[in-house]
Every structure is written in C-alpha cells, then in structure tokens.
Design a protein around this motif. Structure first.
Motif, PDB file in Angstrom:
ATOM      1  N   ASN A 132      -3.506   3.507  10.785  1.00 41.38           N
ATOM      2  CA  ASN A 132      -3.849   4.752  10.077  1.00 41.38           C
ATOM      3  C   ASN A 132      -2.592   5.418   9.532  1.00 41.38           C
ATOM      4  OD1 ASN A 132      -6.631   4.673  10.604  1.00 41.38           O
ATOM      5  ND2 ASN A 132      -6.345   5.609  12.611  1.00 41.38           N
ATOM      6  N   SER A 133      -2.774   6.172   8.486  1.00 38.39           N
ATOM      7  CA  SER A 133      -1.698   7.030   7.943  1.00 38.39           C
ATOM      8  C   SER A 133      -0.375   6.281   7.858  1.00 38.39           C
ATOM      9  CB  SER A 133      -1.519   8.281   8.816  1.00 38.39           C
ATOM     10  OG  SER A 133      -2.729   8.984   8.921  1.00 38.39           O
ATOM     11  N   LEU A 134      -0.370   5.227   7.094  1.00 35.69           N
ATOM     12  CA  LEU A 134       0.803   4.361   7.004  1.00 35.69           C
ATOM     13  C   LEU A 134       2.047   5.122   6.594  1.00 35.69           C
ATOM     14  CD1 LEU A 134      -1.030   1.287   5.634  1.00 35.69           C
ATOM     15  CD2 LEU A 134       0.713   1.160   7.429  1.00 35.69           C
ATOM     16  N   GLU A 135       3.167   4.725   7.221  1.00 35.68           N
ATOM     17  CA  GLU A 135       4.469   5.327   6.920  1.00 35.68           C
ATOM     18  C   GLU A 135       5.422   4.250   6.399  1.00 35.68           C
ATOM     19  OE1 GLU A 135       5.769   7.121  10.554  1.00 35.68           O
ATOM     20  OE2 GLU A 135       4.096   8.551  10.615  1.00 35.68           O
ATOM     21  N   LEU A 136       6.486   4.707   5.753  1.00 36.35           N
ATOM     22  CA  LEU A 136       7.458   3.767   5.197  1.00 36.35           C
ATOM     23  C   LEU A 136       8.006   2.831   6.279  1.00 36.35           C
ATOM     24  CD1 LEU A 136       9.532   6.076   2.805  1.00 36.35           C
ATOM     25  CD2 LEU A 136       7.830   4.361   2.158  1.00 36.35           C
ATOM     26  N   GLY A 137       8.218   3.385   7.471  1.00 40.98           N
ATOM     27  CA  GLY A 137       8.793   2.599   8.564  1.00 40.98           C
ATOM     28  C   GLY A 137       7.873   1.533   9.120  1.00 40.98           C
ATOM     29  N   THR A 168       0.840  -1.184   0.000  1.00 35.02           N
ATOM     30  CA  THR A 168       0.000   0.000   0.000  1.00 35.02           C
ATOM     31  C   THR A 168       0.881   1.241   0.000  1.00 35.02           C
ATOM     32  OG1 THR A 168      -1.867   1.070   1.122  1.00 35.02           O
ATOM     33  CG2 THR A 168      -0.128   0.156   2.511  1.00 35.02           C
ATOM     34  N   GLN A 169       0.256   2.379  -0.235  1.00 33.27           N
ATOM     35  CA  GLN A 169       1.026   3.621  -0.303  1.00 33.27           C
ATOM     36  C   GLN A 169       1.000   4.346   1.031  1.00 33.27           C
ATOM     37  OE1 GLN A 169      -0.810   5.604  -3.710  1.00 33.27           O
ATOM     38  NE2 GLN A 169       0.909   4.977  -4.991  1.00 33.27           N
ATOM     39  N   MET A 170       1.985   5.177   1.203  1.00 40.48           N
ATOM     40  CA  MET A 170       2.056   6.025   2.398  1.00 40.48           C
ATOM     41  C   MET A 170       0.773   6.822   2.548  1.00 40.48           C
ATOM     42  SD  MET A 170       5.879   7.641   2.157  1.00 40.48           S
ATOM     43  CE  MET A 170       5.419   8.994   3.208  1.00 40.48           C
ATOM     44  N   GLY A 171       0.339   6.962   3.775  1.00 39.34           N
ATOM     45  CA  GLY A 171      -0.837   7.769   4.059  1.00 39.34           C
ATOM     46  C   GLY A 171      -2.139   6.993   4.089  1.00 39.34           C
ATOM     47  N   THR A 213       4.090  -3.938   3.096  1.00 38.67           N
ATOM     48  CA  THR A 213       5.060  -3.104   2.388  1.00 38.67           C
ATOM     49  C   THR A 213       4.408  -1.766   2.104  1.00 38.67           C
ATOM     50  OG1 THR A 213       6.035  -5.055   1.363  1.00 38.67           O
ATOM     51  CG2 THR A 213       6.565  -2.921   0.378  1.00 38.67           C
ATOM     52  N   VAL A 214       5.015  -0.715   2.605  1.00 39.94           N
ATOM     53  CA  VAL A 214       4.490   0.637   2.374  1.00 39.94           C
ATOM     54  C   VAL A 214       5.405   1.342   1.382  1.00 39.94           C
ATOM     55  CG1 VAL A 214       3.820   2.811   3.450  1.00 39.94           C
ATOM     56  CG2 VAL A 214       3.605   0.664   4.727  1.00 39.94           C
ATOM     57  N   THR A 215       4.820   1.802   0.295  1.00 42.12           N
ATOM     58  CA  THR A 215       5.643   2.441  -0.751  1.00 42.12           C
ATOM     59  C   THR A 215       5.410   3.952  -0.804  1.00 42.12           C
ATOM     60  OG1 THR A 215       3.932   2.089  -2.407  1.00 42.12           O
ATOM     61  CG2 THR A 215       5.572   0.337  -2.138  1.00 42.12           C
TER      62      THR A 215
END
Lengths: 112, 109
Positions: free
Chosen positions: A79-84, A13-16, A110-112
């Motif tokens: 919520n609000s996924l981050e790369l870390g 998924t993407q950041m945020g 995996t956050v891209t």
C-alpha cells in the motif's frame, strides 16, 4: 514448468499507489518467502509462510502485507508505495524452513 | 546474532586464474552454510551447501569452524563464472536463511 513463478516481472508505478506481486510454486513445498534485494544487491528476508501460516515477519513497514491463499501461493500487497520501495522482490520456496531455497525470477519494482 | 560477512563487494580475476570468494560467519551453534549464485538477469540458485561436500561447476567450499569461514574456491576461473555470489547461513529452528551482502565476481578474458 517453471518451479517458482512471479508476476509481473517489471512493475513501474507512482508514489502513493497500491500494487500486488503474485507468486506461485509448483514444487509442493511447505514454506514460501519474500526477499527484498536493494540497489546494492543486499538480500533481506521480509516474510516467511509455512503451510499458509505466517512464521517470520521481519521489520517491514505494515504497508507490506503478504497473503497466502493456499500452500502454493504467496502474494505480496504493498500500500501507499514510496520511492524507497524500489527494489527487486524475490519469492522463494523450500520443502521445509531448514531446506535450501528455490527462487523465482524476481519482480523489479520501480516507484516514481 | 547470526551474521554473514563477505568482505569483498567486487572481485575481478583473469580467466584461468584461481578464485577465492571469502565468507565469514558469526553463529554460536552448528551452522549450515550455503553458496548461492545469481547470473546476470537470472534467478538466484543454490550453488552448493557445506553438508554435501561436493564440487559444482568446479567450485568447492570447506567449512572451517575454527576460523568461522566458508570460502568459495575454484582453481581456474571461466568467463561464465561472472555473477553475484551470496554466502548464506541457516541457523537452527524457525529462523530464515541469513545472506551476506554478496560479492560480484568478474572474470576478465
């Protein structure tokens, strides 16, 4: 008849974005957990629930919120996924807090 | 504070050679110690616990309170033993399992 099952197995998924990981156990255990395994394979407890009540909440950003609708389920919402946040998340259960753990297969986030 | 130390990140041995995966702990009470194993692309699973004093897949581990150690041993390594091994400590009370950082065992044919 998997004892501890997690879905999905992979999550990209993407950041945020906001995402959830589900966990179910059919062992009749009272206690459930979420662990995070980072890229160096280090395992760290995040949360533990006993009979649907939160008993352990380690230093985890409040973007992570566990939810236990019943004793057999412990879901993890982020919520609000981050790369870390990219890691493998393991759900586990045990009869009591002092018993050995039974782990799920893990969810690779995996956050891209 | 409770702590589990696995000093080796990676241990490579030849098939048939003895294996010893080191684990030291820091805990003031009476510990309960475990070894968990994670084979490639599989879930973590309990390998053995010190109170059982049993041998699983040829592995044994003895709790040494004087040295605060719980090393995992096997006299003759097999290729299928290649995996990540985690030593874990269970303190008393409502405290979760504390894992070491893990040791990757690679058994070379």
């Amino acid at each position: 008849d998997t004892a501890v099952s997690q879905t999905p197995k992979y999550l990209v998924t993407q950041m945020g974005n906001d995402k959830s990981i589900k966990c179910e156990q059919n062992l009749g255990h009272d206690t459930m957990y979420w662990y995070k395994q980072d890229s160096k394979k280090f395992l760290k407890i995040m949360f533990s629930y006993n009979n649907k009540e939160l008993i352990i909440n380690e230093t985890v950003p409040n973007r992570f919120s566990p939810k236990s609708p019943d004793k057999a389920h412990l879901n993890l919402h982020i919520n609000s996924l981050e790369l870390g946040d990219s890691a493998v998340y393991f759900c586990a259960s045990s009869p009591t807090l002092n018993s050995p753990l039974h782990f799920g297969n893990g969810t690779r986030l995996t956050v891209t | 504070a409770q702590r589990v130390t696995q000093p080796e990140k990676l241990l490579s041995v030849f098939k048939g050679a003895p294996v010893e995966l080191k684990c030291n702990y820091s805990y003031s009470g009476s510990p309960e110690l475990f070894w968990y194993v994670q084979y490639s692309r599989q879930r973590l699973q309990l390998l053995l616990r010190h109170i059982s004093r049993e041998s699983i897949k040829g592995f044994t581990a003895d709790l040494n309170k004087g040295e605060t150690s719980f090393h995992l041993k096997k006299p003759f390594a097999q290729e299928e033993d290649s995996a990540m091994y985690y030593c874990a400590l269970h303190p008393s009370g409502n405290t979760p399992l504390v894992f070491g950082k893990g040791t990757r065992l690679s058994v070379i044919a």
